[in-house]
Design an enzyme around this catalytic site. Sequence first.
Site, PDB file in Angstrom:
ATOM      1  N   HIS A  24     -14.064 -54.699 -29.686  1.00  0.00           N
ATOM      2  CA  HIS A  24     -13.312 -53.438 -29.811  1.00  0.00           C
ATOM      3  C   HIS A  24     -12.164 -53.610 -30.812  1.00  0.00           C
ATOM      4  O   HIS A  24     -11.920 -52.739 -31.650  1.00  0.00           O
ATOM      5  CB  HIS A  24     -12.708 -53.021 -28.458  1.00  0.00           C
ATOM      6  CG  HIS A  24     -13.715 -52.629 -27.415  1.00  0.00           C
ATOM      7  ND1 HIS A  24     -13.726 -53.170 -26.148  1.00  0.00           N
ATOM      8  CD2 HIS A  24     -14.743 -51.747 -27.456  1.00  0.00           C
ATOM      9  CE1 HIS A  24     -14.707 -52.618 -25.450  1.00  0.00           C
ATOM     10  NE2 HIS A  24     -15.342 -51.760 -26.224  1.00  0.00           N
ATOM     11  N   LYS A  48     -17.367 -43.521 -11.853  1.00  0.00           N
ATOM     12  CA  LYS A  48     -17.554 -44.955 -12.087  1.00  0.00           C
ATOM     13  C   LYS A  48     -16.556 -45.746 -11.269  1.00  0.00           C
ATOM     14  O   LYS A  48     -15.469 -45.250 -10.960  1.00  0.00           O
ATOM     15  CB  LYS A  48     -17.345 -45.281 -13.565  1.00  0.00           C
ATOM     16  CG  LYS A  48     -18.587 -45.111 -14.402  1.00  0.00           C
ATOM     17  CD  LYS A  48     -18.412 -45.822 -15.730  1.00  0.00           C
ATOM     18  CE  LYS A  48     -19.607 -45.656 -16.639  1.00  0.00           C
ATOM     19  NZ  LYS A  48     -19.354 -46.170 -17.977  1.00  0.00           N
ATOM     20  N   ARG A  97     -23.136 -52.271 -32.330  1.00  0.00           N
ATOM     21  CA  ARG A  97     -23.330 -53.724 -32.442  1.00  0.00           C
ATOM     22  C   ARG A  97     -24.734 -54.067 -32.887  1.00  0.00           C
ATOM     23  O   ARG A  97     -24.961 -55.055 -33.576  1.00  0.00           O
ATOM     24  CB  ARG A  97     -23.082 -54.392 -31.074  1.00  0.00           C
ATOM     25  CG  ARG A  97     -21.653 -54.343 -30.623  1.00  0.00           C
ATOM     26  CD  ARG A  97     -21.558 -54.639 -29.156  1.00  0.00           C
ATOM     27  NE  ARG A  97     -22.262 -53.601 -28.395  1.00  0.00           N
ATOM     28  CZ  ARG A  97     -22.187 -53.466 -27.076  1.00  0.00           C
ATOM     29  NH1 ARG A  97     -21.467 -54.307 -26.364  1.00  0.00           N
ATOM     30  NH2 ARG A  97     -22.835 -52.496 -26.456  1.00  0.00           N
ATOM     31  N   SER A 135     -18.140 -55.501 -22.552  1.00  0.00           N
ATOM     32  CA  SER A 135     -17.209 -55.589 -21.422  1.00  0.00           C
ATOM     33  C   SER A 135     -17.959 -56.058 -20.169  1.00  0.00           C
ATOM     34  O   SER A 135     -17.458 -56.863 -19.389  1.00  0.00           O
ATOM     35  CB  SER A 135     -16.585 -54.225 -21.146  1.00  0.00           C
ATOM     36  OG  SER A 135     -15.928 -53.754 -22.294  1.00  0.00           O
TER      37      SER A 135
HETATM   38  O1  PNS Z   1     -17.360 -47.158 -23.619  1.00  0.00           O
HETATM   39  P1  PNS Z   1     -18.358 -46.135 -23.203  1.00  0.00           P
HETATM   40  O2  PNS Z   1     -18.467 -46.069 -21.696  1.00  0.00           O
HETATM   41  O3  PNS Z   1     -19.687 -46.298 -23.876  1.00  0.00           O
HETATM   42  O4  PNS Z   1     -17.773 -44.694 -23.685  1.00  0.00           O
HETATM   43  C1  PNS Z   1     -18.481 -43.513 -23.468  1.00  0.00           C
HETATM   44  C2  PNS Z   1     -17.633 -42.268 -23.840  1.00  0.00           C
HETATM   45  C3  PNS Z   1     -16.315 -42.287 -23.125  1.00  0.00           C
HETATM   46  C4  PNS Z   1     -17.402 -42.262 -25.335  1.00  0.00           C
HETATM   47  C5  PNS Z   1     -18.470 -41.008 -23.456  1.00  0.00           C
HETATM   48  O5  PNS Z   1     -18.922 -41.145 -22.136  1.00  0.00           O
HETATM   49  C6  PNS Z   1     -17.699 -39.711 -23.589  1.00  0.00           C
HETATM   50  O6  PNS Z   1     -17.326 -39.318 -24.671  1.00  0.00           O
HETATM   51  N1  PNS Z   1     -17.462 -39.033 -22.466  1.00  0.00           N
HETATM   52  C7  PNS Z   1     -16.732 -37.768 -22.444  1.00  0.00           C
HETATM   53  C8  PNS Z   1     -17.618 -36.630 -21.966  1.00  0.00           C
HETATM   54  C9  PNS Z   1     -18.265 -35.899 -23.102  1.00  0.00           C
HETATM   55  O7  PNS Z   1     -17.639 -35.461 -24.037  1.00  0.00           O
HETATM   56  N2  PNS Z   1     -19.621 -35.727 -23.011  1.00  0.00           N
HETATM   57  C10 PNS Z   1     -20.408 -34.952 -23.931  1.00  0.00           C
HETATM   58  C11 PNS Z   1     -20.659 -35.603 -25.259  1.00  0.00           C
HETATM   59  S1  PNS Z   1     -21.816 -36.893 -25.220  1.00  0.00           S
END
Ligand code: PNS
Length: 191
Positions: A24, A48, A97, A135
């Site tokens: 990150h 979660k 990645r 992570s």
């Molecule tokens: O680190 P992660 O868990 O892969 O991050 C995922 C994240 C936070 C980027 C994604 O779950 C997110 O943007 N959630 C917000 C909800 C949202 O906007 N959903 C619709 C678009 S996909």
Amino acid sequence: MKKTRREGSLAVFPGSFDPITNGHLDVVDRALRVFDRVRMAILVNPEKTPLFTVEERVEIIREAYRGNRQVEVDTFSGLLVDYARRVGASVIIRGIRAISDFEYEFQMALMNRRLDPRIETVFMMPAESYSYVSSRLVKEVFQLGGTVTGLVPPVVERRLRDKYGAAIRPAGPARRRTAGTRRAARRGGAR
Ligand code: PNS
């Protein structure tokens, strides 16, 4: 010297960051070559069960970037594009990645574009040396007594010791000590 950064630009780097890894941090460094500020936005997701609370994750990121005013940290819930718009960011940064990340990221990027076509997703590749770092694996390896030095910033190692230190020590004299539990015991007492 040629200027490549967009003046006053802000990019949002969203994620769970449970916890942040050097992968990150590598993405943030790369994003700062293109944008003036990067705001790491932690999703508050009641569905979660993270290892670190949202507050802890904010503290960890603050500590990792203490003194660096180009990196901000915040939390959000609801739609990412709504959050980005609210804070005045027109770019979402995501790290890719490997090809295995691509499908999920591509879906999210296209959904976000459909939700708000003015917000662009920019994918960045962390250094190859972090291509296997996640992570989830960091937590698993640490919990089982392996070392994560070099894969996470020192603040994360310290916080992992605080979280898991007691739990990964042998329960009592009857438990045989392995190299892993000996290491874990040393780590737990090292603070
Ligand atoms: O680190 P992660 O868990 O892969 O991050 C995922 C994240 C936070 C980027 C994604 O779950 C997110 O943007 N959630 C917000 C909800 C949202 O906007 N959903 C619709 C678009 S996909």
